[in-house]
Design a protein around this motif. Sequence first.
Motif, PDB file in Angstrom:
ATOM      1  N   ARG A  16       0.841  -1.210   0.000  1.00  0.00           N
ATOM      2  CA  ARG A  16       0.000   0.000   0.000  1.00  0.00           C
ATOM      3  C   ARG A  16       0.872   1.254   0.000  1.00  0.00           C
ATOM      4  O   ARG A  16       0.618   2.213  -0.733  1.00  0.00           O
ATOM      5  N   ALA A  17       1.920   1.222   0.826  1.00  0.00           N
ATOM      6  CA  ALA A  17       2.821   2.391   0.885  1.00  0.00           C
ATOM      7  C   ALA A  17       3.508   2.589  -0.463  1.00  0.00           C
ATOM      8  O   ALA A  17       3.638   3.724  -0.940  1.00  0.00           O
ATOM      9  N   ALA A  18       3.929   1.490  -1.089  1.00  0.00           N
ATOM     10  CA  ALA A  18       4.648   1.591  -2.366  1.00  0.00           C
ATOM     11  C   ALA A  18       3.748   2.155  -3.448  1.00  0.00           C
ATOM     12  O   ALA A  18       4.182   2.974  -4.278  1.00  0.00           O
ATOM     13  N   PRO A  49       7.263   5.010  -9.067  1.00  0.00           N
ATOM     14  CA  PRO A  49       8.249   3.926  -9.120  1.00  0.00           C
ATOM     15  C   PRO A  49       9.652   4.371  -8.701  1.00  0.00           C
ATOM     16  O   PRO A  49      10.299   3.691  -7.891  1.00  0.00           O
ATOM     17  N   ALA A  50      10.107   5.495  -9.195  1.00  0.00           N
ATOM     18  CA  ALA A  50      11.473   5.922  -8.873  1.00  0.00           C
ATOM     19  C   ALA A  50      11.642   6.153  -7.375  1.00  0.00           C
ATOM     20  O   ALA A  50      12.726   5.928  -6.820  1.00  0.00           O
ATOM     21  N   ASP A  51      10.571   6.574  -6.718  1.00  0.00           N
ATOM     22  CA  ASP A  51      10.663   6.796  -5.277  1.00  0.00           C
ATOM     23  C   ASP A  51      10.730   5.483  -4.502  1.00  0.00           C
ATOM     24  O   ASP A  51      11.364   5.403  -3.447  1.00  0.00           O
ATOM     25  N   VAL A  52      10.056   4.453  -5.024  1.00  0.00           N
ATOM     26  CA  VAL A  52      10.155   3.135  -4.394  1.00  0.00           C
ATOM     27  C   VAL A  52      11.592   2.627  -4.528  1.00  0.00           C
ATOM     28  O   VAL A  52      12.194   2.141  -3.562  1.00  0.00           O
ATOM     29  N   VAL A  53      12.143   2.779  -5.719  1.00  0.00           N
ATOM     30  CA  VAL A  53      13.523   2.349  -5.945  1.00  0.00           C
ATOM     31  C   VAL A  53      14.456   3.108  -5.000  1.00  0.00           C
ATOM     32  O   VAL A  53      15.357   2.515  -4.378  1.00  0.00           O
ATOM     33  N   ALA A  54      14.230   4.400  -4.851  1.00  0.00           N
ATOM     34  CA  ALA A  54      15.082   5.205  -3.980  1.00  0.00           C
ATOM     35  C   ALA A  54      14.999   4.713  -2.536  1.00  0.00           C
ATOM     36  O   ALA A  54      16.003   4.660  -1.816  1.00  0.00           O
ATOM     37  N   GLU A  55      13.803   4.338  -2.122  1.00  0.00           N
ATOM     38  CA  GLU A  55      13.602   3.859  -0.749  1.00  0.00           C
ATOM     39  C   GLU A  55      14.361   2.543  -0.525  1.00  0.00           C
ATOM     40  O   GLU A  55      15.037   2.367   0.489  1.00  0.00           O
ATOM     41  N   VAL A  56      14.249   1.641  -1.486  1.00  0.00           N
ATOM     42  CA  VAL A  56      14.929   0.350  -1.362  1.00  0.00           C
ATOM     43  C   VAL A  56      16.448   0.568  -1.366  1.00  0.00           C
ATOM     44  O   VAL A  56      17.188  -0.057  -0.598  1.00  0.00           O
ATOM     45  N   THR A  57      16.907   1.483  -2.194  1.00  0.00           N
ATOM     46  CA  THR A  57      18.343   1.792  -2.228  1.00  0.00           C
ATOM     47  C   THR A  57      18.791   2.352  -0.878  1.00  0.00           C
ATOM     48  O   THR A  57      19.809   1.941  -0.320  1.00  0.00           O
ATOM     49  N   THR A 104       5.390  -7.981  -6.047  1.00  0.00           N
ATOM     50  CA  THR A 104       4.468  -6.997  -6.596  1.00  0.00           C
ATOM     51  C   THR A 104       5.022  -5.581  -6.431  1.00  0.00           C
ATOM     52  O   THR A 104       4.905  -4.740  -7.333  1.00  0.00           O
ATOM     53  N   ILE A 105       5.645  -5.338  -5.289  1.00  0.00           N
ATOM     54  CA  ILE A 105       6.288  -4.034  -5.094  1.00  0.00           C
ATOM     55  C   ILE A 105       7.398  -3.847  -6.133  1.00  0.00           C
ATOM     56  O   ILE A 105       7.534  -2.778  -6.741  1.00  0.00           O
ATOM     57  N   ALA A 106       8.176  -4.914  -6.365  1.00  0.00           N
ATOM     58  CA  ALA A 106       9.243  -4.837  -7.370  1.00  0.00           C
ATOM     59  C   ALA A 106       8.662  -4.524  -8.745  1.00  0.00           C
ATOM     60  O   ALA A 106       9.215  -3.719  -9.506  1.00  0.00           O
ATOM     61  N   ALA A 107       7.531  -5.154  -9.064  1.00  0.00           N
ATOM     62  CA  ALA A 107       6.899  -4.930 -10.361  1.00  0.00           C
ATOM     63  C   ALA A 107       6.498  -3.468 -10.521  1.00  0.00           C
ATOM     64  O   ALA A 107       6.747  -2.840 -11.563  1.00  0.00           O
ATOM     65  N   HIS A 108       5.894  -2.915  -9.470  1.00  0.00           N
ATOM     66  CA  HIS A 108       5.517  -1.501  -9.509  1.00  0.00           C
ATOM     67  C   HIS A 108       6.756  -0.624  -9.660  1.00  0.00           C
ATOM     68  O   HIS A 108       6.777   0.327 -10.454  1.00  0.00           O
ATOM     69  N   ALA A 109       7.812  -0.974  -8.934  1.00  0.00           N
ATOM     70  CA  ALA A 109       9.013  -0.137  -8.920  1.00  0.00           C
ATOM     71  C   ALA A 109       9.712  -0.085 -10.269  1.00  0.00           C
ATOM     72  O   ALA A 109      10.295   0.926 -10.632  1.00  0.00           O
ATOM     73  N   PRO A 114       8.714  -5.745   1.529  1.00  0.00           N
ATOM     74  CA  PRO A 114       7.501  -5.193   2.143  1.00  0.00           C
ATOM     75  C   PRO A 114       7.768  -4.499   3.479  1.00  0.00           C
ATOM     76  O   PRO A 114       7.226  -3.423   3.737  1.00  0.00           O
ATOM     77  N   VAL A 115       8.617  -5.082   4.294  1.00  0.00           N
ATOM     78  CA  VAL A 115       8.854  -4.467   5.604  1.00  0.00           C
ATOM     79  C   VAL A 115       9.682  -3.192   5.457  1.00  0.00           C
ATOM     80  O   VAL A 115       9.483  -2.217   6.190  1.00  0.00           O
ATOM     81  N   VAL A 116      10.569  -3.164   4.474  1.00  0.00           N
ATOM     82  CA  VAL A 116      11.326  -1.934   4.212  1.00  0.00           C
ATOM     83  C   VAL A 116      10.351  -0.811   3.837  1.00  0.00           C
ATOM     84  O   VAL A 116      10.446   0.315   4.337  1.00  0.00           O
ATOM     85  N   MET A 117       9.388  -1.143   2.970  1.00  0.00           N
ATOM     86  CA  MET A 117       8.429  -0.124   2.541  1.00  0.00           C
ATOM     87  C   MET A 117       7.469   0.251   3.672  1.00  0.00           C
ATOM     88  O   MET A 117       7.054   1.399   3.798  1.00  0.00           O
ATOM     89  N   ALA A 118       7.105  -0.735   4.492  1.00  0.00           N
ATOM     90  CA  ALA A 118       6.133  -0.468   5.552  1.00  0.00           C
ATOM     91  C   ALA A 118       6.751   0.338   6.689  1.00  0.00           C
ATOM     92  O   ALA A 118       6.143   1.269   7.228  1.00  0.00           O
ATOM     93  N   LYS A 119       7.976  -0.005   7.063  1.00  0.00           N
ATOM     94  CA  LYS A 119       8.593   0.633   8.233  1.00  0.00           C
ATOM     95  C   LYS A 119       9.538   1.762   7.848  1.00  0.00           C
ATOM     96  O   LYS A 119      10.022   2.486   8.723  1.00  0.00           O
ATOM     97  N   GLY A 120       9.871   1.849   6.564  1.00  0.00           N
ATOM     98  CA  GLY A 120      10.762   2.914   6.116  1.00  0.00           C
ATOM     99  C   GLY A 120      12.204   2.432   6.012  1.00  0.00           C
ATOM    100  O   GLY A 120      12.657   1.586   6.771  1.00  0.00           O
ATOM    101  N   ALA A 121      12.898   3.014   5.034  1.00  0.00           N
ATOM    102  CA  ALA A 121      14.270   2.614   4.749  1.00  0.00           C
ATOM    103  C   ALA A 121      15.168   2.801   5.973  1.00  0.00           C
ATOM    104  O   ALA A 121      16.015   1.964   6.274  1.00  0.00           O
ATOM    105  N   GLN A 122      14.952   3.891   6.700  1.00  0.00           N
ATOM    106  CA  GLN A 122      15.851   4.192   7.819  1.00  0.00           C
ATOM    107  C   GLN A 122      15.787   3.157   8.922  1.00  0.00           C
ATOM    108  O   GLN A 122      16.806   2.780   9.494  1.00  0.00           O
ATOM    109  N   ALA A 123      14.571   2.689   9.200  1.00  0.00           N
ATOM    110  CA  ALA A 123      14.417   1.702  10.266  1.00  0.00           C
ATOM    111  C   ALA A 123      15.223   0.459   9.933  1.00  0.00           C
ATOM    112  O   ALA A 123      15.824  -0.177  10.815  1.00  0.00           O
ATOM    113  N   TYR A 124      15.273   0.110   8.664  1.00  0.00           N
ATOM    114  CA  TYR A 124      16.006  -1.082   8.249  1.00  0.00           C
ATOM    115  C   TYR A 124      17.501  -0.816   8.255  1.00  0.00           C
ATOM    116  O   TYR A 124      18.294  -1.611   8.748  1.00  0.00           O
TER     117      TYR A 124
END
Lengths: 533, 159
Positions: free
Chosen positions: A137-139, A144-152, A213-218, A322-332
Amino acid sequence: MNNPSHSTATVYVPRDSAARSVGADEVAQALQHAGGRGDFALDVVRNGSRGMLWLEPLVEVVTPQGRVGYGPVAPEDVDGLLAAGMLDGADHPLRLGIVDELPWLARQNRVTFARVGVTDPLSAEDYEAHGGLAGLRAALELAPADVVAEVTASGLRGRGGAGFPAGIKWKTVLDCADELKFVCCNADEGDSGTFADRMVMEGDPFMLIEGMTIAAHAVGASEGYLYIRSEYPDAVATMRRAIGVAREHGWLGKGILGSALDFDLHVRVGAGAYICGEETSMLESLEGKRGMVRAKPPIPAIEGLFGRPTVVNNVLTLATVPVVMAKGAQAYERLGVERSRGTQVFQLGGNIAHGGIVETAFGITLRELIEEYGGGTHSGRPVRTAQVGGPLGAYLPESMFDLPMDYEAFAAAGAMVGHGGVVVFDDSVDMAAQARFAMEFCAEESCGKCTPCRVGAVRGVEVIDRIVAGTHRDENLALLEDLCDLMTEGSLCAMGGLTPLPVRSALTHFPDDFLGGRRLLEIHPVQATEGTA
Amino acid sequence: MTTSRSDVTVESVVRRVVARHRGERGALLPVLHAVQAELGHVPQEAVPVLAEELNLSRADVHGVVTFYHDFRREPAGRTTVRICRAEACQALGADQLVSYARESGLPLGETAADGSVTVEQVFCLGNCALGPSVEANGRLYGRVGPARLGSILNGTVSS
Ligand SMILES: Cc1cc2nc3c(=O)[nH]c(=O)nc-3n(C[C@H](O)[C@H](O)[C@H](O)COP(=O)(O)O)c2cc1C
Ligand code: SF4
Ligand code: FES
């Protein structure tokens, strides 16, 4: 206990195949039978495994204090447990206490494995109730570029062995202009000593679907493939059912969760070839070909499945998104050490008293894993060595057990973290036999594309045999060194390139085994070829 | 193509299987799995039919069938028992199981004379914390010692 006014108790019995391998189905049946007779009011839920595998079958009962565990439970224990008041969490020699509070589990930092063993793997309601879909849901709220940035930013690196940053790979795929792109999940998990991918697929399949699915969107992919090894029939069945449930709930298919995203997922079953875990070989196999390794470049991110831009990631990598997107990159990112961020899912196996899953931040030492979590050997004899990172990983002597688990520290010590598998051996191990096995395995599983690996591994077996037999030992030791150099330098992929790692580490740390005429274990001979090395 | 009875049977099975997988990308592996599930192995006669149906060369199909350990050219015993010989199971005595099977007259790769059981090796079943591990007809067994292997071999022989 035997009280008709007692409300129906919920009892968890794992459906994980490791738990089933030691009788979980029979225990579940015995419980259901007691319920069916009307003696006790209980519902059996088949959960994943908590990863305390030495306690399987681990039965958990829901009580007002929390879930109380009993284990390992044999089918013939069931009647006695029920009579003793298990449904109320009563005392019994097999009672372990509140499962979440068991020190082994409480000390861990379960991020990817947070739901595994807790929920019913195929219940969509359970999944959402335990935080599922929050990441997707967060993703979907983000470009897409923002999801990629978050994962990075999370620092998440590939968990399949090589440790390549996931976000950078995704960015490459996102930047390709093609209409058709793919997301492929590498669920081949061929490494001995690794079973975390299997446990995720059997224990929390929706998490992997969500991650893909998040990867697909990203990256802008519309189709996904899950390549699961044929040795994992339970994982195949669970993933197929989970995909069906996900489609029914609109978590896959057209307009996912009411967004503009269309994405569907297919399961493909491997056919018993270790090399198909190598990503390009996996793509060949998905295309219906022999699993021969492709030379890189082109990298799969640009020319992958059917020549299209493709994300290839391991199960744990995708399941962590999913947990990276749910809790945020920093938490991870806050977890871990140096460039090894987040948690690693260590898998303790082999000759170990307490084998199973230990998820914790990077930086823990091998000694803590083996001695504190693992409790030493299963046989009770002294630990002699541990092989870390699968069949291509080094054998480490006890003197190196204080090495922190992080990609760079291991690489600097001539070893590798790989997929996080730790296989423990006691002092009865013959290290020359293990070195020989590494070569034998490479000969058996080589894709055959390049000579150093295809021929070198067969030669390696022969040379080790001559060393152990004491035939021209010095010359053959020199020859083995040369062969290892050649395989390291000249192989196209890490199959041939890393096989010298277990061989050399065995030779370096345990030279006596090669020189002292210790009896070789019974080994199935590999096919001999003509000539000499 | 010859038209002996068995050819017709293999051919019809293959065509039916291919029809089911029509529309899947790169369908050869799922098709081969399905053919083997129905026939117990992938007979030589299936190769030209597969090649024709999937628009591949016979050499390509042959190459795939022979590359993967799972695909059999010959039928196996009624039960297949696979002993894990990878490192974690070795650390717990997997080689004793291999010896036990051999001493029971079932060396790796062989099928019992009465066709009841075939014993094979496998590298890792993902049960590395509860080894030695053995799989029989898709069912996984953990903590298998020689005695338990004996009952697995016997149990499957009698069923
Ligand atoms: C011989 C060999 C076997 C491999 N086996 C696996 C495997 O079983 N699972 C896996 O995820 N990666 C495996 N890899 C690594 C993949 O090639 C690839 O790096 C990985 O799937 C990428 O995903 P990640 O970045 O998420 O780790 C293997 C690599 C080699 C060289
Ligand atoms: S190193 Fe071995 S497995 Fe890798 S490409 Fe060469 S032959 Fe194939
Ligand atoms: S090594 Fe035997 S199950 Fe993994």
